[in-house]
Every structure is written in structure tokens, then in C-alpha cells.
Design a protein around this motif. Structure first.
Motif, short mmCIF file in Angstrom:
data_model
loop_
_atom_site.label_atom_id
_atom_site.label_comp_id
_atom_site.label_asym_id
_atom_site.label_seq_id
_atom_site.Cartn_x
_atom_site.Cartn_y
_atom_site.Cartn_z
N GLY A 179 11.99 2.11 6.36
CA GLY A 179 10.90 2.88 6.96
C GLY A 179 9.78 1.93 7.34
O GLY A 179 10.02 0.82 7.80
N GLY A 180 8.55 2.37 7.11
CA GLY A 180 7.40 1.55 7.45
C GLY A 180 7.21 0.41 6.46
O GLY A 180 6.99 0.65 5.27
N ALA A 181 7.29 -0.81 6.95
CA ALA A 181 7.17 -1.98 6.07
C ALA A 181 5.82 -1.98 5.35
O ALA A 181 5.75 -2.27 4.15
CB ALA A 181 7.35 -3.27 6.87
N ALA A 182 4.76 -1.65 6.06
CA ALA A 182 3.43 -1.67 5.45
C ALA A 182 3.34 -0.64 4.32
O ALA A 182 2.82 -0.95 3.24
CB ALA A 182 2.36 -1.40 6.50
N ASP A 183 3.86 0.57 4.55
CA ASP A 183 3.84 1.60 3.51
C ASP A 183 4.60 1.14 2.27
O ASP A 183 4.12 1.24 1.15
CB ASP A 183 4.44 2.91 4.02
CG ASP A 183 3.55 3.62 5.03
OD1 ASP A 183 2.34 3.33 5.07
OD2 ASP A 183 4.08 4.48 5.76
N CYS A 184 5.82 0.66 2.49
CA CYS A 184 6.66 0.25 1.36
C CYS A 184 6.04 -0.92 0.61
O CYS A 184 5.95 -0.89 -0.63
CB CYS A 184 8.05 -0.14 1.84
SG CYS A 184 9.01 1.23 2.51
N GLN A 185 5.60 -1.94 1.32
CA GLN A 185 5.02 -3.11 0.65
C GLN A 185 3.76 -2.74 -0.11
O GLN A 185 3.57 -3.16 -1.25
CB GLN A 185 4.74 -4.22 1.66
CG GLN A 185 6.00 -4.88 2.16
CD GLN A 185 5.73 -5.88 3.26
OE1 GLN A 185 4.74 -5.81 3.98
NE2 GLN A 185 6.63 -6.84 3.41
N TYR A 186 2.90 -1.96 0.52
CA TYR A 186 1.65 -1.60 -0.12
C TYR A 186 1.88 -0.77 -1.39
O TYR A 186 1.37 -1.10 -2.47
CB TYR A 186 0.73 -0.83 0.83
CG TYR A 186 -0.53 -0.37 0.16
CD1 TYR A 186 -1.57 -1.27 -0.09
CD2 TYR A 186 -0.68 0.94 -0.28
CE1 TYR A 186 -2.72 -0.87 -0.73
CE2 TYR A 186 -1.83 1.35 -0.94
CZ TYR A 186 -2.85 0.44 -1.15
OH TYR A 186 -3.99 0.85 -1.81
N TRP A 187 2.66 0.31 -1.27
CA TRP A 187 2.83 1.20 -2.41
C TRP A 187 3.66 0.58 -3.52
O TRP A 187 3.43 0.86 -4.70
CB TRP A 187 3.38 2.55 -1.97
CG TRP A 187 2.34 3.31 -1.21
CD1 TRP A 187 2.36 3.64 0.11
CD2 TRP A 187 1.08 3.78 -1.71
NE1 TRP A 187 1.21 4.29 0.46
CE2 TRP A 187 0.40 4.39 -0.64
CE3 TRP A 187 0.45 3.74 -2.95
CZ2 TRP A 187 -0.86 4.97 -0.77
CZ3 TRP A 187 -0.80 4.32 -3.09
CH2 TRP A 187 -1.45 4.91 -2.01
N GLU A 188 4.58 -0.31 -3.18
CA GLU A 188 5.32 -0.99 -4.24
C GLU A 188 4.46 -2.07 -4.91
O GLU A 188 4.63 -2.36 -6.09
CB GLU A 188 6.65 -1.51 -3.73
CG GLU A 188 7.61 -0.34 -3.50
CD GLU A 188 9.03 -0.72 -3.23
OE1 GLU A 188 9.45 -1.83 -3.61
OE2 GLU A 188 9.75 0.10 -2.64
N ARG A 189 3.52 -2.62 -4.18
CA ARG A 189 2.54 -3.54 -4.80
C ARG A 189 1.64 -2.75 -5.75
O ARG A 189 1.35 -3.19 -6.87
CB ARG A 189 1.71 -4.24 -3.74
CG ARG A 189 0.89 -5.39 -4.31
CD ARG A 189 0.14 -6.20 -3.26
NE ARG A 189 0.96 -6.52 -2.11
CZ ARG A 189 0.63 -6.23 -0.85
NH1 ARG A 189 -0.50 -5.59 -0.58
NH2 ARG A 189 1.41 -6.56 0.14
N VAL A 190 1.21 -1.58 -5.34
CA VAL A 190 0.44 -0.70 -6.22
C VAL A 190 1.28 -0.34 -7.45
O VAL A 190 0.77 -0.35 -8.58
CB VAL A 190 -0.03 0.58 -5.48
CG1 VAL A 190 -0.59 1.62 -6.43
CG2 VAL A 190 -1.07 0.22 -4.41
N LEU A 191 2.55 -0.05 -7.25
CA LEU A 191 3.43 0.25 -8.37
C LEU A 191 3.49 -0.92 -9.35
O LEU A 191 3.45 -0.72 -10.57
CB LEU A 191 4.84 0.60 -7.88
CG LEU A 191 5.87 0.87 -8.98
CD1 LEU A 191 5.45 2.03 -9.87
CD2 LEU A 191 7.24 1.11 -8.35
N GLY A 192 3.56 -2.14 -8.84
CA GLY A 192 3.55 -3.31 -9.71
C GLY A 192 2.29 -3.38 -10.57
O GLY A 192 2.37 -3.68 -11.77
N MET A 193 1.15 -3.06 -9.97
CA MET A 193 -0.11 -3.05 -10.73
C MET A 193 -0.10 -1.93 -11.77
O MET A 193 -0.54 -2.12 -12.91
CB MET A 193 -1.30 -2.90 -9.78
CG MET A 193 -1.53 -4.14 -8.94
SD MET A 193 -3.00 -4.06 -7.90
CE MET A 193 -2.52 -2.86 -6.69
N GLU A 194 0.41 -0.76 -11.40
CA GLU A 194 0.48 0.35 -12.34
C GLU A 194 1.42 0.03 -13.51
O GLU A 194 1.14 0.40 -14.65
CB GLU A 194 0.96 1.63 -11.63
CG GLU A 194 -0.06 2.21 -10.67
CD GLU A 194 -1.30 2.75 -11.36
OE1 GLU A 194 -1.22 3.15 -12.54
OE2 GLU A 194 -2.35 2.78 -10.71
#
Length: 183
Positions: free
Chosen positions: A26-41
């Protein structure tokens, strides 16, 4: 557990932490951003609880995030894979907050081709070499048949000590391996 993904220019396998991997379609920006947020969580979870987060809990956090943003234009289908105290786990999470657990998944436009190879070759008692070859072969066929699926094949092995990157291959160099004599 092996995980595979491909792209011509984008690394579609995202290293969330030392024990979790995510993929993106899908959208690379969406996936990269939200999975980076997931890493922080996940790191915050570890600090609060004094233990490593489970794959189920990590995938639930991502599903809750995407559910909160459903109908807001997110474009992502992802897999969250890892090894925790319960063993290996694989979850599918999409931009509507859908979350499913299973032994195999394929996401993205080339999924139908990858599933054809996975369905024909998957067994529950595969060796690591058999599993990595199946993963590599499935994404090769996805990239060969679907131009939007990319051209680099990355294969990871997920084990009790985390994950190991097994290979990163150019799809065109795998052609001779999976279609011998058809050059």
C-alpha cells in the motif's frame, strides 16, 4: 518462521525491533510511519512492564491505531511477525483495523501469485532451508508476474533469538534458478 517481501526501490520488510518484523503493502509512507510508531510503542511497553511485548499485543496496538484512522485515507496492508514467549506468530493488519492470525500470509498486488506457490509448497514441518527457498520462490513469482510487486527479494528467518536477514536478491538473478532453461 520466514518472512518475505520485495520492492524495486523500497525496503518493504521493516525491522520494528530485534524480535519483530513488519511488512508493507500500500502506501509506503503510511506503512513506514505507523510501523515506526509501533516500534516506539513496543519500547514503551517494555519500559512500563519490564518484559518484551508479545507479537499479539504489538499487532493489536497497530490494529487499534489503524482502526482509529479508518476512513481517513490510510493505505496499508501489513504483516507483523515475531517470536515471543508463546513461540512464533504472524498477524495481518490492514488500514481498517482488521487483524488476523495465521501461519502464512501474503499482502500486496502480487499476493495471488505468491499464494499459488505458497499453497503448493507449504508444510508445517519444513526445515529452515526449505522455508527460505519457498519464501524466495513465492516472491520471485509475484515479482515476475506483477510489475508493481518490485524487484528485490528479501528473506528473513524469525527464531527464538530474534530475526536474521537470510538474503537479499535481485529478482532478475533468480529467474535462472526458478525457470531453468527459459532464458
Amino acid at each position: 518462521m520466514c518472512i518475505r517481501d520485495s520492492s524495486q526501490t523500497v525496503q518493504k520488510c521493516l525491522e520494528i525491533n530485534d524480535y519483530l518484523l513488519g511488512t508493507m503493502a500500500g502506501g509506503a509512507a503510511d506503512c513506514q510511519y505507523w510501523e515506526r510508531v509501533l516500534g516506539m510503542e513496543c519500547r514503551l511497553w517494555e519500559l512500563r512492564n519490564g518484559s518484551r511485548i508479545t507479537v499479539a499485543a504489538a499487532s493489536k496496538i497497530l490494529a487499534n491505531i489503524t482502526y482509529a484512522y479508518r476512513r481517513q485515507g490510510l493505505s496499508m496492508g501489513t504483516m507483523v511477525a515475531g517470536w515471543d514467549k508463546y513461540g512464533p506468530s504472524l498477524y495481518y493488519v490492514d488500514d481498517q483495523g482488521t487483524r488476523m492470525k495465521h501461519n502464512i500470509f501474503s499482502v500486496g498486488s502480487g499476493s495471488i501469485y505468491a499464494y499459488g506457490v505458497l499453497d503448493a509448497g507449504y508444510k508445517t514441518d519444513m526445515s529452515v532451508d526449505e522455508a527460505t527457498d519457498l519464501a524466495r520462490r513465492s516472491i520471485f513469482h509475484a515479482t515476475f508476474r506483477d510489475g508493481a510487486s518490485g524487484g528485490i527479494v528479501s528473506v528473513y528467518h524469525i527464531h527464538a533469538n530474534g530475526w536474521t536477514k537470510v538474503s537479499r536478491d535481485d529478482q532478475t538473478k533468480l529467474h535462472a534458478r526458478y525457470f531453468p532453461g527459459k532464458q
